[in-house]
Design an enzyme around this catalytic site. Structure first.
Site, PDB file in Angstrom:
ATOM      1  N   GLU A 193       0.844  -1.207   0.000  1.00 53.86           N
ATOM      2  CA  GLU A 193       0.000   0.000   0.000  1.00 53.86           C
ATOM      3  C   GLU A 193       0.872   1.248   0.000  1.00 53.86           C
ATOM      4  O   GLU A 193       1.853   1.321   0.751  1.00 53.86           O
ATOM      5  CB  GLU A 193      -0.879  -0.034   1.257  1.00 53.86           C
ATOM      6  CG  GLU A 193      -2.248   0.535   1.053  1.00 53.86           C
ATOM      7  CD  GLU A 193      -3.091  -0.322   0.112  1.00 53.86           C
ATOM      8  OE1 GLU A 193      -3.203   0.042  -1.074  1.00 53.86           O
ATOM      9  OE2 GLU A 193      -3.634  -1.337   0.582  1.00 53.86           O
TER      10      GLU A 193
ATOM     11  N   ASP B 161      -4.560   0.820  -9.177  1.00 57.33           N
ATOM     12  CA  ASP B 161      -5.999   0.548  -9.281  1.00 57.33           C
ATOM     13  C   ASP B 161      -6.409   0.299 -10.726  1.00 57.33           C
ATOM     14  O   ASP B 161      -7.152  -0.633 -11.034  1.00 57.33           O
ATOM     15  CB  ASP B 161      -6.807   1.735  -8.721  1.00 57.33           C
ATOM     16  CG  ASP B 161      -6.401   2.066  -7.297  1.00 57.33           C
ATOM     17  OD1 ASP B 161      -5.684   1.256  -6.685  1.00 57.33           O
ATOM     18  OD2 ASP B 161      -6.806   3.125  -6.798  1.00 57.33           O
TER      19      ASP B 161
ATOM     20  N   GLY C  57     -12.883   2.801  -1.095  1.00 59.04           N
ATOM     21  CA  GLY C  57     -11.509   2.295  -1.218  1.00 59.04           C
ATOM     22  C   GLY C  57     -11.404   1.045  -2.066  1.00 59.04           C
ATOM     23  O   GLY C  57     -10.404   0.342  -2.011  1.00 59.04           O
TER      24      GLY C  57
ATOM     25  N   THR D 211       2.827   2.118  -2.212  1.00 54.92           N
ATOM     26  CA  THR D 211       4.132   1.822  -2.817  1.00 54.92           C
ATOM     27  C   THR D 211       4.116   2.124  -4.311  1.00 54.92           C
ATOM     28  O   THR D 211       5.175   2.215  -4.924  1.00 54.92           O
ATOM     29  CB  THR D 211       4.478   0.320  -2.649  1.00 54.92           C
ATOM     30  OG1 THR D 211       3.341  -0.436  -3.069  1.00 54.92           O
ATOM     31  CG2 THR D 211       4.808  -0.025  -1.213  1.00 54.92           C
TER      32      THR D 211
ATOM     33  N   GLU E 284      -6.679  10.354 -14.530  1.00 53.93           N
ATOM     34  CA  GLU E 284      -6.959  10.705 -13.133  1.00 53.93           C
ATOM     35  C   GLU E 284      -5.961  11.746 -12.625  1.00 53.93           C
ATOM     36  O   GLU E 284      -6.317  12.682 -11.908  1.00 53.93           O
ATOM     37  CB  GLU E 284      -6.970   9.457 -12.241  1.00 53.93           C
ATOM     38  CG  GLU E 284      -7.525   9.790 -10.863  1.00 53.93           C
ATOM     39  CD  GLU E 284      -8.102   8.625 -10.093  1.00 53.93           C
ATOM     40  OE1 GLU E 284      -8.510   7.618 -10.696  1.00 53.93           O
ATOM     41  OE2 GLU E 284      -8.158   8.736  -8.850  1.00 53.93           O
TER      42      GLU E 284
HETATM   43  C1  GLA Z   1      -5.226   4.736  -4.008  1.00 52.33           C
HETATM   44  C2  GLA Z   1      -4.476   5.091  -5.288  1.00 52.33           C
HETATM   45  C3  GLA Z   1      -3.476   3.993  -5.665  1.00 52.33           C
HETATM   46  C4  GLA Z   1      -2.591   3.622  -4.475  1.00 52.33           C
HETATM   47  C5  GLA Z   1      -3.422   3.392  -3.220  1.00 52.33           C
HETATM   48  C6  GLA Z   1      -2.572   3.191  -2.009  1.00 52.33           C
HETATM   49  O1  GLA Z   1      -6.037   3.625  -4.222  1.00 52.33           O
HETATM   50  O2  GLA Z   1      -5.374   5.276  -6.354  1.00 52.33           O
HETATM   51  O3  GLA Z   1      -2.706   4.405  -6.770  1.00 52.33           O
HETATM   52  O4  GLA Z   1      -1.613   4.600  -4.262  1.00 52.33           O
HETATM   53  O5  GLA Z   1      -4.314   4.463  -2.956  1.00 52.33           O
HETATM   54  O6  GLA Z   1      -1.824   2.031  -2.105  1.00 52.33           O
END
Ligand code: GLA
Length: 391
Positions: free
Chosen positions: A34, A175, A127, A36, A163
């Site tokens: 996370e 994501d 999330g 990273t 984005e």
């Molecule tokens: C969000 C961002 C991702 C990532 C996570 C944390 O989901 O969109 O790119 O940085 O937070 O791991």
């Protein structure tokens, strides 16, 4: 079927003639790794079977007409694809428009607009990457309707580009990559520095992946996210004065301990520590999973949460309660917050026979401690975005 329902609304709003096509793009859950992905580190997400569905048909002019059954009050959104302007309003159609814009900016010809009706079976703002799912939905619609020659990896890149540059959110690639590239029953071990990836089978025979939605989203989450990213970049700049690295992901734990005194601010040092250690944990966790050591994997999920809570400071009271209460249960192998943080979900690995008990115990304690009712999802790892009608 959700797609029949969407098609009915499409026909009612836009007529039933012509070549009408159906698409799906999943949300994701990240198992470990996370914060990273914007530090050149590794991530380990999988695509969910929940996401956004759409029915679409191309038009002969530059107009888009879109309706989202999840947000019926927005009515039909009408716009010209050659007059799209970056903004940070964060509405569902901004994420979709941003991808058309990103294709245009990157030299892909989008020859016309399209009519579209969509609907989600994924909760937004929790999330689980509802926005990346909308972006990848847009990417596969454009790619397919206009027969654009672009790989799914590049569809992920277009989603992140839009984005970052259209919606003003400085996210990494995780994501969009998970939504575009997901594979059934597998998680994706992705090196965000090179975009090299491997599918790792989630051979969970005796356990289930349980997602718990805290049902909170704290305000300022987006600005806090952008701040974390900036703090990591500051730490990297300081480190680069004393060691030859391109990203924080180039350091291992020993390297970090050796050079950390070059980081000027204590806050940035803690952020960088998380990024370095979390990256190493992710590599180790995947090796453990490959050896069938689910317990070892779960222990690293625990450490990941602690680091996100204490060093990266992106957890919140509600997520801490969910994770910490889960750790007390003997049939939970691991539990941590997942995604950007400041609310949203935790992900837990729970023994099959105790999933119902887990839900009961956690929802009771969570209600007692916060007054809130959490929600649970058990989703298999699923395939990535694409066209889903038979053609
Ligand atoms: C969000 C961002 C991702 C990532 C996570 C944390 O989901 O969109 O790119 O940085 O937070 O791991």
């Amino acid at each position: 079927m959700i797609t029949d329902e969407i098609k009915e609304v499409f026909i009612e709003k836009f007529g039933g003639e012509g070549d009408i096509r159906t698409y799906f793009a999943p949300g994701r859950v990240n198992l470990i790794g996370e914060h990273t992905d914007y530090n050149g580190g590794h991530v380990f997400p999988c695509a969910l079977s929940m996401g956004n569905y759409a029915v679409a048909r191309k038009r002969d002019d530059n107009i888009i007409r879109w309706f989202n059954m999840t947000y019926p009050d927005n009515g039909i959104i009408v716009a010209d694809i050659n007059e799209l302007e970056p903004n940070d309003n964060g509405k569902w159609y901004d994420y979709q428009e941003g991808v058309i814009w990103a294709f245009q900016q990157n030299g892909y010809q989008v020859p016309s607009g399209y009519d579209m009706v969509m609907k989600a079976d994924l909760p937004a703002g929790s999330g689980l990457s509802a926005s990346a799912s909308i972006e990848e939905l847009a990417a596969v619609i454009i790619r397919d309707l206009f027969a654009i020659n672009i790989s799914m990896e590049d569809c992920a890149v277009m989603g992140q580009y839009s984005e970052n540059k259209y919606n003003g959110m400085n996210c990494g690639i995780m994501d969009q990559f998970a939504s575009a590239m997901g594979k059934k029953d597998c998680a994706i071990f992705l090196d965000t520095a090179t975009l090299k990836y491997e599918y790792v089978p989630l051979n969970l025979k005796n356990e289930k992946i349980v997602i718990t939605n805290s049902k909170v989203k704290h305000s300022l989450a987006d600005s806090a996210y952008n701040n974390r990213r900036r703090e990591c970049e500051e730490a990297l700049k300081d480190l680069q004065k004393v060691v030859n690295i391109n990203t924080l992901g180039d350091l291992d734990e020993d390297g970090f301990e050796k050079y950390k005194s070059s980081i000027n601010s204590g806050v940035s040092e803690r952020r960088a520590k998380h990024a370095v250690y979390e990256n190493r944990r992710t590599i180790e966790a995947v090796a453990l999973l490959r050896n069938g050591d689910i317990k070892g994997f779960g222990d690293l999920m625990h450490d990941s949460h602690v680091s996100l809570r204490d060093d990266f400071e992106v957890s919140c009271k509600e997520l801490d309660i969910l994770a910490e209460e889960a750790w007390k249960l003997p049939y939970v192998l691991g539990s941590r917050m997942t995604g950007g943080g400041f609310g949203g979900c935790t992900v837990s690995i729970v023994e099959n026979d105790h999933v119902d008990e887990f839900k009961e115990v956690i929802s009771k304690i969570y209600k007692e401690k916060t007054g809130l009712t959490c929600e649970f999802y058990i989703s298999d790892a699923a395939d990535g975005a694409g066209r889903i009608d038979n053609y």
